[in-house]
Design a protein around this motif. Structure first.
Motif, PDB file in Angstrom:
ATOM      1  N   ASP A  45      -4.471   2.484  -6.350  1.00 62.30           N
ATOM      2  CA  ASP A  45      -4.238   3.679  -5.537  1.00 62.30           C
ATOM      3  C   ASP A  45      -5.416   4.037  -4.645  1.00 62.30           C
ATOM      4  N   SER A  98       2.425   4.588  -1.814  1.00 64.59           N
ATOM      5  CA  SER A  98       2.080   5.505  -2.894  1.00 64.59           C
ATOM      6  C   SER A  98       3.042   5.269  -4.059  1.00 64.59           C
ATOM      7  N   SER A 131     -15.426   0.742   6.757  1.00 64.75           N
ATOM      8  CA  SER A 131     -13.968   0.763   6.564  1.00 64.75           C
ATOM      9  C   SER A 131     -13.274  -0.255   7.458  1.00 64.75           C
ATOM     10  N   ASP A 158       0.821  -1.220   0.000  1.00 66.81           N
ATOM     11  CA  ASP A 158       0.000   0.000   0.000  1.00 66.81           C
ATOM     12  C   ASP A 158       0.851   1.264   0.000  1.00 66.81           C
ATOM     13  N   GLY A 195      -7.777   4.088  -1.533  1.00 63.88           N
ATOM     14  CA  GLY A 195      -7.556   3.876  -0.104  1.00 63.88           C
ATOM     15  C   GLY A 195      -8.587   2.910   0.461  1.00 63.88           C
ATOM     16  N   VAL A 196      -8.351   2.526   1.720  1.00 62.01           N
ATOM     17  CA  VAL A 196      -9.249   1.566   2.364  1.00 62.01           C
ATOM     18  C   VAL A 196     -10.683   2.073   2.362  1.00 62.01           C
ATOM     19  N   ARG A 197     -10.860   3.368   2.683  1.00 56.51           N
ATOM     20  CA  ARG A 197     -12.215   3.920   2.793  1.00 56.51           C
ATOM     21  C   ARG A 197     -12.956   3.816   1.459  1.00 56.51           C
ATOM     22  N   GLN A 198     -12.223   4.153   0.396  1.00 59.88           N
ATOM     23  CA  GLN A 198     -12.829   4.122  -0.938  1.00 59.88           C
ATOM     24  C   GLN A 198     -13.186   2.683  -1.341  1.00 59.88           C
ATOM     25  N   SER A 203       6.633   1.801   4.620  1.00 62.65           N
ATOM     26  CA  SER A 203       5.239   1.711   5.024  1.00 62.65           C
ATOM     27  C   SER A 203       5.094   2.032   6.514  1.00 62.65           C
ATOM     28  N   ARG A 234       3.195   5.335   8.086  1.00 62.11           N
ATOM     29  CA  ARG A 234       2.064   5.197   9.012  1.00 62.11           C
ATOM     30  C   ARG A 234       2.349   5.859  10.342  1.00 62.11           C
TER      31      ARG A 234
END
Lengths: 154, 190
Positions: free
Chosen positions: B151, B39, B165, B37, B153-156, B83, B87
Motif C-alpha cells: 500500500d 487501493s 520520486s 497499484d 505510494g511511489v513517494r514513500q 486504475s 488517475r
C-alpha cells in the motif's frame, strides 16, 4: 513446458512476487463476496450491454446525473445515476414499456430492491450502497433481461 | 477437483463447485489487480466485478481449461479501467463501456494468458525470489520493499530507497526487465 517468460508483463511479475511473499493476503470480505456472487446468477436471463449515450464517456463528475443506456434485443434500459451523501439514486426507463405486471429488481451485492413499473415504464430507487449494481426486468411469460453489472463509486 | 468437474458442478448450480473456483483463483486474482497499484477498496471492486462477469457469462463456457485465462483477462481489464479512472477523472459511475462489456463477456476462446498464469504458482514464486536474491541494488531492495509494502505510494517507496520520486517508475521498469531477462536465461538452460 515452455513458459516464454519474456511474454510475462510487469503486472504479472509483480503479482507473482507479492503472492509468493505472502505479504498481501486476500481480505476475508473479498473471498466472502466472491462466494456470495454465485447466488446472483439468473439462469435464462439475457444480458443488456452498455450502449452509447448522449453523455460523452469519461466526463467529469459535475454533480449532474449521469445517463447510462443498456440494450438487449429490442429492449432498452436507460438509467439516470446520481449520488448524495455517499449513496446512489437511480431513475430508470424501460423501452418499449413492457406489458402490465412487469417488475424491476435493482440488485447490488448486498441488497435487492423491487419496483413495479409505472404505466410508462419508469421506476426509481434511492439510497443504494456504492459498488456494483444490475437492473433486472422481469416480464410476464418472457425471459428476464439484466443489465451488465456496473460499478458506481460516489 | 478437475476443471471439467468443477465447471460441470458450477453449471449444475453447485455452490461447493463455485467455492472451489473461488478458493483457487481469488488469491492470484487479488494479487494481479493489486499489481495495478489499486487501493484495497478498488482492488476488491475489481475482483468482485470479475466474479460477477463470470456469473453473467457462465452460459458461454465451452472449454473449462480457459476459465483461468478468462478470469485473469477480465480482472486485468477491470483493474486497468479502475486504475485509469482513478488517475484521471473522478466519476460518478463507471459504466463499463460498450467495448469493455462486450469483450469481457465474449467467447472464452479469446483469453490467452497461459505463460503469464504459469508465473502465479508457488514454484514460480520461489524461483522469482531466488532470482531477486541474486540481483544487485537497487533492484533487490526495490522488489523486497514493493512486496512487503503493497500500500506504499511511489513517494514513500522512493524515499525508503533513497531515490527521487521521478526515478522510481523507470528504475522499477528496468529492474522488472532485468528479472525477466534472468528468467529467460534460466528457461534456456537445460
Amino acid at each position: 513446458m515452455t513458459r516464454h517468460p519474456s511474454t510475462i508483463d510487469d503486472e504479472f511479475l509483480i503479482a507473482a512476487l507479492r503472492l509468493a511473499s505472502g505479504s498481501d493476503p486476500v481480505p476475508a470480505r473479498v473471498t466472502e463476496a466472491a462466494r456470495a456472487v454465485f447466488g446472483l446468477r439468473l439462469p435464462g436471463a439475457a444480458t443488456a450491454h452498455p450502449m452509447a449515450t448522449p453523455v460523452p464517456r469519461g466526463v467529469r463528475s459535475t454533480g449532474q446525473p449521469q445517463l447510462l443506456r443498456f440494450g438487449a434485443g429490442e429492449l432498452t434500459v436507460e438509467l439516470e445515476v446520481s449520488s448524495l451523501d455517499g449513496l446512489v439514486d437511480l431513475a430508470g426507463q424501460i423501452s418499449p414499456c413492457p406489458d402490465a405486471g412487469a417488475l424491476v429488481e435493482i440488485r447490488t451485492l448486498h441488497v435487492v430492491e423491487s419496483r413495479r413499473l409505472s404505466p410508462t415504464g419508469q421506476f426509481a430507487v434511492t439510497g443504494l450502497p456504492p459498488g456494483w449494481f444490475s437492473v433486472v426486468c422481469h416480464r410476464p411469460e418472457r425471459s428476464p433481461v439484466a443489465t451488465s453489472w456496473t460499478r458506481i463509486r460516489p | 477437483m478437475s476443471d471439467q468437474r468443477t465447471i460441470d458442478g458450477v453449471l449444475a448450480d453447485d455452490q461447493t463447485a463455485w467455492d472451489t473456483l473461488v478458493a483457487r483463483f481469488t488469491g492470484p486474482l487479488w494479487s494481479v489487480v493489486r499489481a495495478y497499484d489499486l487501493s484495497p477498496a478498488d482492488a476488491a471492486d475489481a475482483v468482485q466485478g470479475t466474479w460477477l462477469r463470470l456469473v453473467e457469462s457462465l452460459h458461454t463456457i465451452r472449454d473449462p481449461a480457459l476459465i483461468g485465462p478468462w478470469l485473469f483477462t477480465t480482472a486485468r481489464r477491470e483493474a486497468a479501467l479502475l486504475s485509469r479512472r482513478r488517475r484521471g477523472e473522478r466519476l460518478v459511475a463507471d459504466p463499463a463501456d460498450a467495448e469493455h462489456a462486450r469483450s469481457a463477456s465474449a467467447d472464452f476462446g479469446q483469453a490467452h494468458a497461459d505463460p503469464m498464469l504459469a508465473v502465479l504458482t508457488a514454484d514460480e514464486g520461489r524461483r522469482l525470489w531466488q532470482a531477486v536474491d541474486e540481483m544487485h541494488e537497487p533492484c533487490r531492495s526495490l522488489f523486497r520493499l514493493m512486496a512487503s509494502a503493497p500500500d506504499a505510494g511511489v513517494r514513500q517507496l522512493a524515499g525508503r530507497l533513497g531515490m527521487p520520486s521521478g526515478s522510481y517508475g523507470p528504475t522499477r521498469g528496468r529492474c522488472l526487465n532485468r528479472l525477466r531477462t534472468m528468467l529467460t536465461a534460466r528457461e534456456a538452460t537445460p
